[in-house]
Design a protein around this motif. Structure first.
Motif, PDB file in Angstrom:
ATOM      1  N   UNK A 187       0.855  -1.187   0.000  1.00 55.05           N
ATOM      2  CA  UNK A 187       0.000   0.000   0.000  1.00 55.05           C
ATOM      3  C   UNK A 187       0.890   1.236   0.000  1.00 55.05           C
ATOM      4  N   UNK A 188       0.312   2.401  -0.243  1.00 57.91           N
ATOM      5  CA  UNK A 188       1.071   3.610   0.069  1.00 57.91           C
ATOM      6  C   UNK A 188       1.421   3.560   1.555  1.00 57.91           C
ATOM      7  N   UNK A 208       8.333  -8.570   8.400  1.00 58.39           N
ATOM      8  CA  UNK A 208       9.222  -7.558   7.833  1.00 58.39           C
ATOM      9  C   UNK A 208       8.340  -6.445   7.285  1.00 58.39           C
ATOM     10  N   UNK A 209       8.879  -5.231   7.296  1.00 58.19           N
ATOM     11  CA  UNK A 209       8.097  -4.086   6.843  1.00 58.19           C
ATOM     12  C   UNK A 209       8.996  -3.039   6.198  1.00 58.19           C
ATOM     13  N   UNK A 210       9.550  -3.340   5.030  1.00 59.83           N
ATOM     14  CA  UNK A 210      10.348  -2.315   4.363  1.00 59.83           C
ATOM     15  C   UNK A 210       9.466  -1.224   3.755  1.00 59.83           C
ATOM     16  N   UNK A 248      12.937   5.921  -0.616  1.00 63.27           N
ATOM     17  CA  UNK A 248      11.613   6.436  -0.243  1.00 63.27           C
ATOM     18  C   UNK A 248      11.630   7.905   0.195  1.00 63.27           C
ATOM     19  N   UNK A 249      12.797   8.479   0.405  1.00 64.46           N
ATOM     20  CA  UNK A 249      12.878   9.911   0.715  1.00 64.46           C
ATOM     21  C   UNK A 249      12.820  10.740  -0.561  1.00 64.46           C
ATOM     22  N   UNK A 283       6.072   3.500  -0.390  1.00 66.92           N
ATOM     23  CA  UNK A 283       5.091   2.423  -0.305  1.00 66.92           C
ATOM     24  C   UNK A 283       5.517   1.457   0.786  1.00 66.92           C
ATOM     25  N   UNK A 284       4.529   0.930   1.441  1.00 66.02           N
ATOM     26  CA  UNK A 284       4.736  -0.040   2.510  1.00 66.02           C
ATOM     27  C   UNK A 284       4.594  -1.443   1.938  1.00 66.02           C
TER      28      UNK A 284
END
Length: 137
Positions: free
Chosen positions: A38-39, A63-65, A83-84, A89-90
């Motif tokens: 998801x976003x 895990x949650x990159x 992501x910066x 996105x998750x």
């Protein structure tokens, strides 16, 4: 690990602009797994974790990159990066302690889609809630 990463990118690619991609399946480790894309939003990990716990599932690994992904107008991934620098996105991957049957996997996917939609609504309401609180302060 390489197969897990390929699977996560396949899931993210399959989203094609949908609000969320969710997949529940049998894990090679013997239990079951749940993956989402998801976003990136606050509360995702805790909310999905609670949905799993509500079903009596114990998470043995997660895990949650957060990944930077640029998508075109149709939702296809055109660039992956920091992501910066790109929209974040998750990607969540949960492994649980027991093997679910096909019906349980389908029900879990539906339940997690609902949870993700609720998180999106709640986070989307933050600014309006803050505005109303400030009005009464």
């Amino acid at each position: 690990m390489a197969a897990e990463i390929r699977g996560v990118f396949a899931l993210a690619y399959s989203r094609d602009g949908a609000p969320a991609a969710v997949r529940a399946a049998t894990s090679p480790a013997g239990g079951s797994l749940l993956e989402t894309n998801t976003p990136d939003l606050p509360f995702l990990v805790d909310s999905v974790g609670e949905a799993l716990a509500a079903r009596g599932l114990n998470v043995v690994r997660d895990t949650h990159p957060i990944i930077g992904m640029e998508r075109d107008a149709t939702g296809h991934i055109v660039r992956v990066g920091d992501p910066r620098e790109l929209p974040s996105e998750s990607v969540m991957h949960f492994e649980v302690d027991r093997r679910l049957d096909a019906n349980e996997l389908a029900e879990l996917e539906d339940a997690v889609r609902d949870v993700l939609a609720c998180v999106k609504r709640v986070v989307g309401d933050f600014k309006e809630m803050e505005r109303r609180v400030e009005r009464f302060a």
